[in-house]
Scaffold this motif. Sequence first.
Motif, PDB file in Angstrom:
ATOM      1  N   GLY A 151      14.280  15.748  11.269  1.00  0.00           N
ATOM      2  CA  GLY A 151      13.480  14.535  12.001  1.00  0.00           C
ATOM      3  C   GLY A 151      14.252  13.250  11.651  1.00  0.00           C
ATOM      4  O   GLY A 151      14.246  12.425  12.514  1.00  0.00           O
ATOM      5  N   VAL A 152      14.580  13.243  10.579  1.00  0.00           N
ATOM      6  CA  VAL A 152      15.233  11.820  10.117  1.00  0.00           C
ATOM      7  C   VAL A 152      16.645  11.554  11.061  1.00  0.00           C
ATOM      8  O   VAL A 152      16.955  10.441  11.468  1.00  0.00           O
ATOM      9  CB  VAL A 152      15.712  11.698   8.537  1.00  0.00           C
ATOM     10  N   SER A 184      20.156   8.785   7.374  1.00  0.00           N
ATOM     11  CA  SER A 184      20.542  10.294   7.855  1.00  0.00           C
ATOM     12  C   SER A 184      21.690  10.866   7.307  1.00  0.00           C
ATOM     13  O   SER A 184      21.774  12.034   6.916  1.00  0.00           O
ATOM     14  CB  SER A 184      20.767  10.111   9.513  1.00  0.00           C
ATOM     15  N   GLY A 205      17.703   8.125  17.626  1.00  0.00           N
ATOM     16  CA  GLY A 205      16.882   7.148  18.482  1.00  0.00           C
ATOM     17  C   GLY A 205      17.236   5.931  18.121  1.00  0.00           C
ATOM     18  O   GLY A 205      17.071   4.876  19.035  1.00  0.00           O
ATOM     19  N   ALA A 206      17.499   5.360  16.880  1.00  0.00           N
ATOM     20  CA  ALA A 206      17.751   3.953  16.394  1.00  0.00           C
ATOM     21  C   ALA A 206      19.067   3.615  17.211  1.00  0.00           C
ATOM     22  O   ALA A 206      19.196   2.439  17.680  1.00  0.00           O
ATOM     23  CB  ALA A 206      17.947   3.851  15.162  1.00  0.00           C
ATOM     24  N   ASN A 220      19.970   0.115  12.711  1.00  0.00           N
ATOM     25  CA  ASN A 220      20.552   1.364  13.302  1.00  0.00           C
ATOM     26  C   ASN A 220      21.720   1.731  11.910  1.00  0.00           C
ATOM     27  O   ASN A 220      21.754   2.882  11.744  1.00  0.00           O
ATOM     28  CB  ASN A 220      21.526   1.291  14.549  1.00  0.00           C
ATOM     29  N   ARG A 271       4.309  10.452   4.724  1.00  0.00           N
ATOM     30  CA  ARG A 271       4.960  10.840   5.960  1.00  0.00           C
ATOM     31  C   ARG A 271       4.497  12.365   6.165  1.00  0.00           C
ATOM     32  O   ARG A 271       4.378  12.943   5.298  1.00  0.00           O
ATOM     33  CB  ARG A 271       6.303  10.815   6.159  1.00  0.00           C
ATOM     34  N   LEU A 276      19.614   3.636   9.174  1.00  0.00           N
ATOM     35  CA  LEU A 276      18.909   4.549   9.628  1.00  0.00           C
ATOM     36  C   LEU A 276      19.972   5.835   9.556  1.00  0.00           C
ATOM     37  O   LEU A 276      19.796   6.910   9.132  1.00  0.00           O
ATOM     38  CB  LEU A 276      18.272   4.772  10.902  1.00  0.00           C
ATOM     39  N   SER A 330      16.960  12.676  13.732  1.00  0.00           N
ATOM     40  CA  SER A 330      16.636  12.371  15.374  1.00  0.00           C
ATOM     41  C   SER A 330      16.294  10.988  15.313  1.00  0.00           C
ATOM     42  O   SER A 330      16.489  10.474  16.286  1.00  0.00           O
ATOM     43  CB  SER A 330      15.421  13.313  15.689  1.00  0.00           C
ATOM     44  N   ALA A 331      15.684  10.503  14.304  1.00  0.00           N
ATOM     45  CA  ALA A 331      15.130   9.046  14.146  1.00  0.00           C
ATOM     46  C   ALA A 331      16.386   8.204  14.294  1.00  0.00           C
ATOM     47  O   ALA A 331      16.616   6.908  14.841  1.00  0.00           O
ATOM     48  CB  ALA A 331      14.378   8.706  12.993  1.00  0.00           C
TER      49      ALA A 331
END
Length: 709
Positions: free
Chosen positions: A585-586, A354, A592-593, A347, A204, A350, A588-589
Amino acid sequence: MTKTGYKILSGCLCAALICTITGASVHAENGALHAPQDTKAASAAAEERASKEETVYVIAGADGKQQSVIVSDWLKNPNKETSLQDVSDLTDIENVKGDETWTANGTSLTWDAQGNDIYYQGKSETELPVTMNISYQLDGKDIAPAELAGKSGKVTIRFDYENHCTTTVTVDGKEETLYVPFAALTGMLLDNERFTNIEVTNGRVVNDGSHTVVVGIAFPGLQDDLNIERDTLELPDYVEVSADVTDFALDTTLTLATNSVFSALQDSDFETVDDLKASFAKLTDAMQQLLDGSSELYEGLETLLEKSQTLVDGVGTLNNGAAALKTGAGSLNAGAAELATGMQTLNGGLSTLSGQSAALNAGAQQVFQSLLAAATTQINAAGLSIPQLTIGNYAEVLNGALASLDQTAVYEQAYQTALAKVTAAVNAQEATIRAAVTAAVQQNVTEQVTAAVREQVTAKVLAAMGLTPETYAAGIADGTISEEQQAQIEAAINAQMASDDVQALISQQVAAQMASADIAALIDQQTAAQIQTLIDQNMNSPEVQDQITAALEQASSGAASISALKSQLDGYYQFYAGLQAYTGGVDSAAAGAAKLQNGAASLQNGASSLYAGASRLADGTATLSSGASALIDGVTALRDGAMQLSDGLKQLNEEGFQKLVDAMDGDVEPLLERARALAGISGDYQTYSGLDAAMDGSVKFIYRTEAIG
C-alpha cells in the motif's frame, strides 16, 4: 509556537521514525552527549569497532504485563579478533549459533571468538525501559481479556505505554530530567469475518479483503521531553483500536519499541529552520497578493455591472479591475509554483518511504526466521528430531511431527521398542534356558528308559522262579504269594537294577534317545516356548507397561506443545503477510504521489496561462466600448465567478496556508535545543543487559502478547 507548527515538526519526526525502523535489523550507559564526527577517518574507525546488537523479547500476557524476558545478543567481530570482551547481566547464557566458549568474572565476559561473530541469548529480570498495559472494553464497559473470548459487540482495545528510562541533562543552561525517547510500533492482524468497521487512533488500517492489518505508533514520554502543552498539540502515548466484533478471538500482537529514531538524529544540525521560515514568508506574501487581487477583481466587476449603462464612464473602472486581475493572476502563478515545489518534496518523501519497504519486509522476515530457529532448537532439544523450520516448510514439518505423536502410532512404536529390548534380554539367556529344558527332557527320558528296563529285569527274575508277570500278579491277588516272598522278589529286582550292567544299559539307551532327532526337535520346541513365555511375562510386567504409558503421556504433552507453537507461528505468518500488504500500500501511495506531482505541474502551467490571459484581457478592455448589452451579460457571469474565486481563496488562506504560515511565528529554538538533547541521550542508550566500553551498541524491544480465544 502554534499547534500547526508542532504538527509539522511531529510529522517530520514520524517520517524519521518510519525510515529508521524500516532500516533496522531485527536480531537481538548513560554518559555525556556525543558530538557528531564528520571525518572519513572517524567513520572508518567506527566501522572497525566491535559492536553489540541486542534484541529483547518480552513475552507478555493478553493484558500486556511482562511474563518473561529473553535477550538475544549479536557480537559483531569485523576485525576477526580471537577474543571479544563483553558485559552482560543475563542469566542462563547460551551460545545459540556456534561452539565458542566464554569465561565470566562477575558481569564481565571474555568470549573465545576464534575470529567469529558471537550469537547468544539469556534471561533477564532487569526493569524494562518501556512497559505496556492493554485494556479492553465491550460495549463501553471494562472486561478482562479471558472473559472477552467468544463475545460479540463493540470492542475497544487500548495500548498504553509508560516510559521508565530517564536521565538528567543540561537544556538551554538548565538541569532537566528527560525520558530516553522511545517509539512504540504495535501491529495486529484481524480476521474480517470477525472484525468490521475497524478504526484506530494514532495508527493506520490496511485491508486486504480477508484480513485487516492494524499498525499504531506512540511516543511515551515525548510530550514531557519536548515541553509541549497538550492543548497545543497532543503527541500520542497510546494506541486505541475499536471495531464491531462477532465471536471475539485475537491472535498474538507484536510491539516494537526502539530509541533509534532520535539516535539517528545525532548527526543532524537542525539548521534548515531558517530556510523553512523564509519559504513560509514568501508564501505569505504571495497568498496576500492573491487575495488582494481576487477582491479587487470582484469589486471592479461589481462596479462595472452597476455602471454598464454609462459604458464610457465605466471603461476606466473595468480597466482597473482587469489590472487587478492581472496582478492576482500573477500571485496565483507564483503560488502555483510554490505548490509544485511542495508536491515535488512530498513525492520525494513518499518515494523514500517506499524505498524502505523492502527493508521493513526483510526485518519482519528476519524476526520470523529467528522464531523458527528458536522453535527448531526447542523441539530438537525435547528429543523429537525435525529439520530446520523455514517460512515455507514449518506448517508441513510441524503437521508431520504431530502425526508422529499420534497415540496409536506412539503406542505401537513404544510397544515395539520395549518388545525389542525384552526379546534381546531373554534371547541373551537362551543357553541357560536350553540347558534347563535339556535337563528336564533328559530326566523324563531317563525315567521312561528306567521303567522299561525294570519291566525287563522283573520278567527275568520271575522267570527264574518259574513265574510270569501275570501269574505273579495273580498269586499276589489270591494270596498264594506271601508278602515275604514279594519282598524277596522286589529285593532281587532292585539288586539287578542297581547292577553296573543294568545301569550301563540304562545310560546307553538314554544317551541314544537324547541323540535322536525327535528329542533334539523336542528340546528346540520347548526352548522356543519357554523363551516366548518369558517374553510375554516381561511385556506384561508393571515396569514395561509403565514405560509404555510414560511414552504415551510424553507424546501427548509434546503434541499439545507443538500444536500451540504452530498456532503462534501461524499468527505471526498472518502478521507477516499483512505487513507485506501494508508495504504494498505504501508503494501504491508513492505512485499516487508521483501522479499528484504531475497534476501540480499542470496546475502551475495553467496558472501561467491564466496570467498570460489576464494580461491580454487588460490590454483588450478598450474593445468593450461596443456591445454594451452583451457586455452586461458577460460581466454578470464574470462577477459571479470572481466572487466564488475570492471566497475560495479566502477559505484556502484561512484554513490552509495561513495556519501553516502562523506556525512559524513562534520561537522554535527551545524546541530544537530539546531535540538536540534527546538525540544525544538516545544515542547514549545502547544496551539493556550491558555493553563493554570498547563496543558500540544498539537495542530494540519486541513485545509478544498471548492470544485470546
